[in-house]
Design a protein around this motif. Structure first.
Motif, PDB file in Angstrom:
ATOM      1  N   ALA A 119      10.973  -1.002  -3.730  1.00 42.73           N
ATOM      2  CA  ALA A 119       9.962  -0.190  -4.400  1.00 42.73           C
ATOM      3  C   ALA A 119       8.976  -1.129  -5.073  1.00 42.73           C
ATOM      4  O   ALA A 119       9.342  -2.204  -5.523  1.00 42.73           O
ATOM      5  CB  ALA A 119      10.611   0.722  -5.428  1.00 42.73           C
ATOM      6  N   PHE A 120       7.717  -0.735  -5.131  1.00 41.39           N
ATOM      7  CA  PHE A 120       6.708  -1.538  -5.825  1.00 41.39           C
ATOM      8  C   PHE A 120       5.908  -0.629  -6.736  1.00 41.39           C
ATOM      9  O   PHE A 120       5.162   0.222  -6.281  1.00 41.39           O
ATOM     10  CB  PHE A 120       5.771  -2.245  -4.849  1.00 41.39           C
ATOM     11  N   GLY A 121       6.051  -0.804  -8.031  1.00 43.94           N
ATOM     12  CA  GLY A 121       5.346   0.048  -8.984  1.00 43.94           C
ATOM     13  C   GLY A 121       6.004   1.408  -9.051  1.00 43.94           C
ATOM     14  O   GLY A 121       6.405   1.958  -8.046  1.00 43.94           O
ATOM     15  N   SER A 122       6.142   1.935 -10.240  1.00 43.22           N
ATOM     16  CA  SER A 122       6.848   3.199 -10.386  1.00 43.22           C
ATOM     17  C   SER A 122       5.992   4.390  -9.963  1.00 43.22           C
ATOM     18  O   SER A 122       6.511   5.458  -9.723  1.00 43.22           O
ATOM     19  CB  SER A 122       7.332   3.372 -11.825  1.00 43.22           C
ATOM     20  N   LEU A 123       4.699   4.194  -9.880  1.00 47.96           N
ATOM     21  CA  LEU A 123       3.818   5.283  -9.471  1.00 47.96           C
ATOM     22  C   LEU A 123       3.054   4.896  -8.221  1.00 47.96           C
ATOM     23  O   LEU A 123       2.767   3.739  -7.981  1.00 47.96           O
ATOM     24  CB  LEU A 123       2.807   5.597 -10.584  1.00 47.96           C
ATOM     25  N   GLN A 124       2.702   5.907  -7.443  1.00 47.19           N
ATOM     26  CA  GLN A 124       1.870   5.648  -6.276  1.00 47.19           C
ATOM     27  C   GLN A 124       0.452   5.364  -6.747  1.00 47.19           C
ATOM     28  O   GLN A 124       0.028   5.823  -7.791  1.00 47.19           O
ATOM     29  CB  GLN A 124       1.905   6.848  -5.342  1.00 47.19           C
ATOM     30  N   GLN A 125      -0.290   4.605  -5.963  1.00 43.93           N
ATOM     31  CA  GLN A 125      -1.654   4.225  -6.312  1.00 43.93           C
ATOM     32  C   GLN A 125      -2.647   5.133  -5.600  1.00 43.93           C
ATOM     33  O   GLN A 125      -2.552   5.326  -4.392  1.00 43.93           O
ATOM     34  CB  GLN A 125      -1.903   2.763  -5.914  1.00 43.93           C
ATOM     35  N   ASP A 126      -3.596   5.680  -6.323  1.00 42.01           N
ATOM     36  CA  ASP A 126      -4.666   6.481  -5.742  1.00 42.01           C
ATOM     37  C   ASP A 126      -5.772   5.543  -5.287  1.00 42.01           C
ATOM     38  O   ASP A 126      -6.537   5.034  -6.107  1.00 42.01           O
ATOM     39  CB  ASP A 126      -5.184   7.491  -6.765  1.00 42.01           C
ATOM     40  N   THR A 127      -5.853   5.294  -3.984  1.00 39.85           N
ATOM     41  CA  THR A 127      -6.838   4.345  -3.455  1.00 39.85           C
ATOM     42  C   THR A 127      -8.252   4.911  -3.449  1.00 39.85           C
ATOM     43  O   THR A 127      -9.189   4.209  -3.089  1.00 39.85           O
ATOM     44  CB  THR A 127      -6.446   3.889  -2.032  1.00 39.85           C
ATOM     45  N   ASP A 128      -8.419   6.165  -3.858  1.00 37.76           N
ATOM     46  CA  ASP A 128      -9.757   6.750  -3.967  1.00 37.76           C
ATOM     47  C   ASP A 128     -10.398   6.448  -5.316  1.00 37.76           C
ATOM     48  O   ASP A 128     -11.581   6.720  -5.513  1.00 37.76           O
ATOM     49  CB  ASP A 128      -9.699   8.263  -3.757  1.00 37.76           C
ATOM     50  N   GLN A 129      -9.633   5.897  -6.257  1.00 40.22           N
ATOM     51  CA  GLN A 129     -10.190   5.558  -7.561  1.00 40.22           C
ATOM     52  C   GLN A 129     -11.178   4.408  -7.413  1.00 40.22           C
ATOM     53  O   GLN A 129     -11.071   3.609  -6.483  1.00 40.22           O
ATOM     54  CB  GLN A 129      -9.073   5.182  -8.530  1.00 40.22           C
ATOM     55  N   GLU A 187      -9.227   1.130   2.446  1.00 40.23           N
ATOM     56  CA  GLU A 187      -9.214   2.298   3.321  1.00 40.23           C
ATOM     57  C   GLU A 187      -7.813   2.599   3.841  1.00 40.23           C
ATOM     58  O   GLU A 187      -7.429   3.753   3.971  1.00 40.23           O
ATOM     59  CB  GLU A 187     -10.176   2.084   4.493  1.00 40.23           C
ATOM     60  N   GLY A 188      -7.020   1.568   4.128  1.00 36.97           N
ATOM     61  CA  GLY A 188      -5.668   1.761   4.653  1.00 36.97           C
ATOM     62  C   GLY A 188      -4.611   1.935   3.581  1.00 36.97           C
ATOM     63  O   GLY A 188      -3.478   2.330   3.867  1.00 36.97           O
ATOM     64  N   GLY A 189      -4.941   1.610   2.325  1.00 37.89           N
ATOM     65  CA  GLY A 189      -3.988   1.760   1.243  1.00 37.89           C
ATOM     66  C   GLY A 189      -2.847   0.760   1.282  1.00 37.89           C
ATOM     67  O   GLY A 189      -1.741   1.070   0.851  1.00 37.89           O
ATOM     68  N   THR A 190      -3.119  -0.471   1.802  1.00 41.27           N
ATOM     69  CA  THR A 190      -2.077  -1.493   1.869  1.00 41.27           C
ATOM     70  C   THR A 190      -2.581  -2.814   1.278  1.00 41.27           C
ATOM     71  O   THR A 190      -3.772  -3.102   1.318  1.00 41.27           O
ATOM     72  CB  THR A 190      -1.619  -1.761   3.314  1.00 41.27           C
TER      73      THR A 190
END
Length: 162
Positions: free
Chosen positions: A27-37, A114-117
Motif C-alpha cells: 500500500a502507498f499512502g492511506s488515501l487515494q490521490q485525486d489526479t484531477d486536482q 493523465e495515467g495516475g501513476t
C-alpha cells in the motif's frame, strides 16, 4: 519453543521469503490521490522550450497535488497539446515522494498525471512507519493507493518490540 513464538517465527519467515521475490505489492499512502486536482510547482528557476512545449524547473523543485508532495533538483514538465494541461512530470537528480505517512526516495521519477501513476527507478527506498522496502523500481498507482516493487526487493519489518 512456545506456540506463540512458533507462529511468529513462521509468519516472519513467510514475509522474508516474499520480500526476496522479484516483485512485491504494498500500500502507498492511506488515501487515494485525486489526479484531477491542480498541480503546483515551486522552483528556483524555470526554462521554457517553445519548440517542443516543455518546461524545465530547476533548483529546490517542490511539486504538490492534494496530499502528495514530490521534490527533486530538476523536473521537466510535458504538456498535453489537446487539453493544455500537464500530461507528465519527469524528476531527476534524487527524488523524494511523500504521501500521508509514506515516503519514497529514488534517483528518478516519472509521474503520468493523465495515467495516475508514478514510476520511480534507481535505488528506490520506501519507508512506511518503522518498516522499509528497497528495490530498483516502484510503480505507484495513485487511483488505488498501491505500489508494485520490482527488482530484488528487500524489506525490513519491525515488530512491536523494536
Amino acid at each position: 519453543m512456545s506456540l506463540p513464538k512458533s507462529i511468529f517465527l513462521a509468519i516472519a519467515l513467510l514475509f522474508s521469503t516474499a520480500a526476496l521475490a522479484q516483485s512485491f505489492e504494498v500500500a502507498f499512502g492511506s488515501l487515494q490521490q485525486d489526479t484531477d486536482q491542480p498541480v503546483e510547482v515551486n522552483a528556483d528557476s524555470l526554462s521554457v522550450n517553445q519548440a517542443d512545449g516543455t518546461a524545465t524547473f530547476s533548483g529546490n523543485v517542490l511539486i504538490s497535488q492534494g496530499g502528495m508532495r514530490m521534490s527533486a533538483p530538476e523536473v521537466q514538465v510535458f504538456y498535453n497539446e489537446e487539453s493544455s494541461g500537464i500530461s507528465r512530470l519527469v524528476a531527476t537528480g534524487g527524488v523524494l515522494l511523500v504521501k500521508d505517512q509514506d515516503a519514497a526516495e529514488s534517483r528518478e521519477a516519472d509521474y503520468s498525471v493523465e495515467g495516475g501513476t508514478v514510476v520511480m527507478v534507481g535505488d528506490v527506498l520506501l519507508t512506511q512507519g518503522n518498516n522499509t522496502l528497497h528495490s530498483q523500481k516502484m510503480t505507484v498507482n495513485l487511483e488505488t493507493g498501491t505500489a508494485q516493487m520490482e527488482g530484488r526487493v528487500k524489506t525490513i519489518l519491525r515488530t512491536g518490540d523494536n
